[in-house]
Design an enzyme around this catalytic site. Structure first.
Site, short mmCIF file in Angstrom:
data_model
loop_
_atom_site.label_atom_id
_atom_site.label_comp_id
_atom_site.label_asym_id
_atom_site.label_seq_id
_atom_site.Cartn_x
_atom_site.Cartn_y
_atom_site.Cartn_z
N HIS A 36 5.03 5.23 1.90
CA HIS A 36 4.61 4.93 0.74
C HIS A 36 5.44 6.57 0.66
O HIS A 36 5.65 6.84 -0.59
CB HIS A 36 3.96 4.75 0.15
CG HIS A 36 3.52 2.82 0.37
ND1 HIS A 36 2.89 2.34 0.39
CD2 HIS A 36 4.21 2.19 1.65
CE1 HIS A 36 2.86 0.90 0.80
NE2 HIS A 36 2.91 1.36 0.82
N TYR B 231 8.14 3.80 -4.15
CA TYR B 231 6.82 4.95 -4.65
C TYR B 231 6.97 6.37 -4.79
O TYR B 231 6.49 6.76 -5.49
CB TYR B 231 6.31 4.33 -2.93
CG TYR B 231 5.63 3.07 -3.00
CD1 TYR B 231 4.15 2.83 -3.70
CD2 TYR B 231 6.09 2.55 -2.12
CE1 TYR B 231 3.97 1.11 -3.31
CE2 TYR B 231 5.37 1.05 -1.67
CZ TYR B 231 4.55 0.34 -2.55
OH TYR B 231 4.60 -0.39 -1.95
#
Length: 421
Positions: A194, A244
């Site tokens: 992420h 992200y």
């Protein structure tokens, strides 16, 4: 071949089942065990799973159980897809950080730390059970935060590889934009779980032509829209950041956005209610369209590919996974867990040589790696001071007053899940 899925009562499991059924030649499962403490959900999910296998002509046997030891016994691979505390805990992770003006998200920032603290001890307990009953089994971790959880597993000596669907999602989307097959697209994917960037998009394999400049020139608007970022950010970077990264590059704007709408957990909880109702219909024998909105696109295909390679049954030679650094990114400790292209076979995952990175990326990667190290220490050993230190180190927190307040909030909302609190 026997596989076990711990967290098999998840409403997302039918996506995994559909992949197992479609790709049975790649991963010929003879027995699939769905393990979950929630017996009511497990019955519904297990029933649909059997109907999906039957409709697609899969000869494998599907077993459901709430007994972890029985479920993982003799398994060749164990997939972990847990959510300790369920959507209720996730809803808290996504809301109380907003009170301090910090991003509320289930895998990063203060909410991500809360999830790690709840999750790591449970995962390690399951992994020890796997080791006792079948020390040769591979553990494939899809449980968030994947980087921290995988690092915990590897540090404890388990045969583990972490998996995320971000890379395969990009691969599929880029292939569609470029009008090629997904197998032709090789990503120069680098970073942490992420916290990754696509620094190259190559056709034909690791040494293929880099078509990323062409992709951005011709399809930059579509790429930026998918990321929910302004195109100017993508153009300035010249690479494709994961979704992200918007929590870092647009932190304050995202906080304001999150404050004005229901949490993602609330949305998913309602979806889960509807999905479980659907799963109870004995006429349903395929994954419903609503499941596509649940998240985790292409996870089943990535999981099949990874399991096939680890079990010596083929699979793609190169896959994006979470595995130990071992010098791949020279600015990180060897025991850090990174998310990169790796050669995967029955011996495990060996990272390919990573592209050289600009300090713009190495600085943030190093910062978040330091946070993950502190977060893991807090998850393993507990203590308010360790939680505070991890929050202070996180680039999405970073201020003393915020770290103090967030520590108190985290502990207040998670005491039932933290044995030491």
């Amino acid at each position: 071949m026997k596989l076990a899925v711990v967290g098999g009562g998840s409403t997302y499991t039918p996506e995994l089942i559909d992949g197992f059924a479609r790709l049975r030649d790649t991963l010929p499962i003879e027995e699939l065990v769905l393990v979950d403490p929630a017996a009511d959900r497990l019955e519904l999910v297990g029933g649909l799973a059997r109907r999906i296998f039957a409709k697609q002509g899969h000869p494998g046997r599907i077993v459901t159980t709430s007994d972890v030891d029985a479920g993982v016994a003799d398994a060749d691979a164990v997939l972990l897809q847990l959510r300790v505390g369920g959507q209720a805990a996730r809803n808290q992770d996504e809301t109380w950080p907003l009170e301090c003006g910090c991003v509320g998200q289930e895998t990063t920032g203060a909410g991500g730390l809360a999830k790690a603290l709840r999750t790591v001890p449970v995962v390690l307990d399951i992994a020890e059970r796997v080791r006792r009953t079948n020390p040769d089994a591979w553990i494939i971790d899809f449980t968030n935060p994947v980087g921290i959880v995988t690092r915990a597993l590897l540090q404890a000596g388990h045969k583990a590889v972490g998996l995320c669907n971000v890379a395969i999602g990009f691969q599929r989307k880029f292939a569609k934009l470029l009008d090629v097959t997904p197998g032709e697209v090789h990503l120069d994917h680098v970073g942490l779980n992420h916290l990754t960037w696509e620094t190259g998009v190559r056709l034909g394999g690791p040494g293929g032509d880099d078509v990323l400049p062409k992709l951005l020139a011709e399809h930059g608007d579509a790429v930026a829209e998918d990321l929910r970022m302004p195109r100017e950010i993508v153009d300035r970077l010249g690479v494709v950041p994961s979704y992200y990264l918007r929590y870092y590059y647009q932190h304050d704007a995202v906080v304001e956005e999150l404050r004005t709408k229901p949490s993602r957990a609330a949305e998913v909880a309602e979806m889960e209610r509807q999905l479980l109702e659907m799963y109870g219909d004995p006429a349903l024998d395929e994954k419903p369209a609503l499941l596509g909105k649940r998240g985790g696109a292409f996870y089943s295909e990535a999981a099949v590919d990874l399991a096939a390679s680890l079990l010596g049954n083929g699979g793609s030679p190169h896959q994006v996974v979470n595995t130990v650094n071992n010098g791949t990114l020279p600015f990180l400790p060897d025991d850090a867990v990174i998310e990169v292209q790796a050669a995967v076979d029955a011996t495990g995952a060996t990272p390919l040589a990573a592209p050289a990175l600009d300090p713009l990326y190495t600085g943030l990667i190093a910062n978040v790696t330091a946070y993950e190290d502190l977060a893991l220490k807090a998850a393993l050993h507990g203590g308010r001071d360790r939680v505070f230190t991890a929050l202070l180190a996180h680039p999405l927190v970073g201020q003393y007053a915020y770290a103090e307040r967030l520590t108190d909030s985290l502990l207040a909302h998670n005491r039932e899940h933290l044995a030491w609190a």
